[in-house]
Scaffold this motif. Structure first.
Motif, PDB file in Angstrom:
ATOM      1  N   LEU A  64      -4.427  -6.291   8.393  1.00 47.04           N
ATOM      2  CA  LEU A  64      -5.866  -6.498   8.480  1.00 47.04           C
ATOM      3  C   LEU A  64      -6.494  -6.038   7.169  1.00 47.04           C
ATOM      4  O   LEU A  64      -6.343  -4.871   6.774  1.00 47.04           O
ATOM      5  CB  LEU A  64      -6.430  -5.695   9.647  1.00 47.04           C
ATOM      6  CG  LEU A  64      -7.912  -5.790   9.923  1.00 47.04           C
ATOM      7  CD1 LEU A  64      -8.276  -7.211  10.342  1.00 47.04           C
ATOM      8  CD2 LEU A  64      -8.304  -4.817  11.006  1.00 47.04           C
ATOM      9  N   SER A  65      -7.183  -6.943   6.475  1.00 44.75           N
ATOM     10  CA  SER A  65      -7.793  -6.609   5.196  1.00 44.75           C
ATOM     11  C   SER A  65      -9.032  -5.740   5.410  1.00 44.75           C
ATOM     12  O   SER A  65      -9.867  -6.030   6.261  1.00 44.75           O
ATOM     13  CB  SER A  65      -8.177  -7.884   4.452  1.00 44.75           C
ATOM     14  OG  SER A  65      -8.786  -7.552   3.222  1.00 44.75           O
ATOM     15  N   VAL A  66      -9.125  -4.682   4.630  1.00 46.22           N
ATOM     16  CA  VAL A  66     -10.285  -3.778   4.685  1.00 46.22           C
ATOM     17  C   VAL A  66     -10.901  -3.679   3.287  1.00 46.22           C
ATOM     18  O   VAL A  66     -11.180  -2.593   2.793  1.00 46.22           O
ATOM     19  CB  VAL A  66      -9.909  -2.382   5.245  1.00 46.22           C
ATOM     20  CG1 VAL A  66      -9.638  -2.447   6.721  1.00 46.22           C
ATOM     21  CG2 VAL A  66      -8.724  -1.790   4.506  1.00 46.22           C
ATOM     22  N   SER A  67     -11.120  -4.840   2.668  1.00 46.07           N
ATOM     23  CA  SER A  67     -11.690  -4.882   1.317  1.00 46.07           C
ATOM     24  C   SER A  67     -13.081  -4.270   1.267  1.00 46.07           C
ATOM     25  O   SER A  67     -13.503  -3.797   0.219  1.00 46.07           O
ATOM     26  CB  SER A  67     -11.740  -6.322   0.816  1.00 46.07           C
ATOM     27  OG  SER A  67     -10.444  -6.862   0.757  1.00 46.07           O
ATOM     28  N   SER A  68     -13.787  -4.293   2.373  1.00 45.37           N
ATOM     29  CA  SER A  68     -15.137  -3.723   2.393  1.00 45.37           C
ATOM     30  C   SER A  68     -15.118  -2.205   2.232  1.00 45.37           C
ATOM     31  O   SER A  68     -16.135  -1.605   1.895  1.00 45.37           O
ATOM     32  CB  SER A  68     -15.848  -4.101   3.685  1.00 45.37           C
ATOM     33  OG  SER A  68     -15.116  -3.636   4.793  1.00 45.37           O
ATOM     34  N   LEU A  69     -13.976  -1.592   2.438  1.00 45.79           N
ATOM     35  CA  LEU A  69     -13.865  -0.135   2.303  1.00 45.79           C
ATOM     36  C   LEU A  69     -13.292   0.310   0.955  1.00 45.79           C
ATOM     37  O   LEU A  69     -12.991   1.487   0.769  1.00 45.79           O
ATOM     38  CB  LEU A  69     -12.993   0.424   3.430  1.00 45.79           C
ATOM     39  CG  LEU A  69     -13.488   0.187   4.851  1.00 45.79           C
ATOM     40  CD1 LEU A  69     -12.469   0.705   5.851  1.00 45.79           C
ATOM     41  CD2 LEU A  69     -14.821   0.866   5.072  1.00 45.79           C
ATOM     42  N   LEU A  70     -13.125  -0.627   0.010  1.00 42.94           N
ATOM     43  CA  LEU A  70     -12.511  -0.285  -1.275  1.00 42.94           C
ATOM     44  C   LEU A  70     -13.275   0.797  -2.025  1.00 42.94           C
ATOM     45  O   LEU A  70     -12.659   1.699  -2.603  1.00 42.94           O
ATOM     46  CB  LEU A  70     -12.386  -1.531  -2.161  1.00 42.94           C
ATOM     47  CG  LEU A  70     -11.243  -2.462  -1.818  1.00 42.94           C
ATOM     48  CD1 LEU A  70     -11.261  -3.680  -2.717  1.00 42.94           C
ATOM     49  CD2 LEU A  70      -9.916  -1.745  -1.935  1.00 42.94           C
TER      50      LEU A  70
END
Length: 131
Positions: A64-70
């Motif tokens: 699951l991509s969590v790019s918003s939390l980078l």
């Protein structure tokens, strides 16, 4: 036959027997409220278990991509780095590791100090080991 003369048929129960079997007016309402509360809590527990199970199934099938939390991940790591070092991460994903624990997988990790940049292809941090 004496009961029939008094106007009471033998098939009708006595009023005293009827009053013994009926609960007080407030007690029946309390049981109803308790029952509704228990059914509601049971339904809530069932929905929560279903959501956790579906989330685990989703992670088991693919990351699951969590790019918003980078930005939060980068800030947490930069706080641990010595002064002058910068970190850049392209993507972050949450997945299940081989042992079944949660793993945070980072890709496109670049560490810079001054003019020197070091690139790491991928980084993996799970609950049981680090690669």
């Amino acid at each position: 036959m004496a009961d029939e003369l008094n106007g009471v048929s033998p098939a009708q129960p006595d009023k005293a027997d009827v009053l013994k079997d009926t609960p007080p007016p407030g007690r029946k309402k309390r049981r109803s409220v308790r029952r509704k509360l228990l059914y509601g809590l049971g339904g809530l527990v069932l929905v929560c278990c279903l959501l956790v199970g579906l989330g685990a199934l989703r992670l088991w099938l693919s990351p699951l991509s969590v790019s918003s939390l980078l930005t939060q991940i980068e800030e947490a790591v930069v706080d641990q780095l010595p002064a002058g070092q910068m970190l850049d991460i392209e993507d972050a994903q949450i997945s299940l590791s081989e042992s079944g624990s949660l793993a945070l997988r980072l890709s496109g990790v670049k560490l810079s100090e001054g003019g020197v940049t070091t690139s790491v292809c991928a980084a993996d941090r799970s609950g049981d080991r680090a690669v």
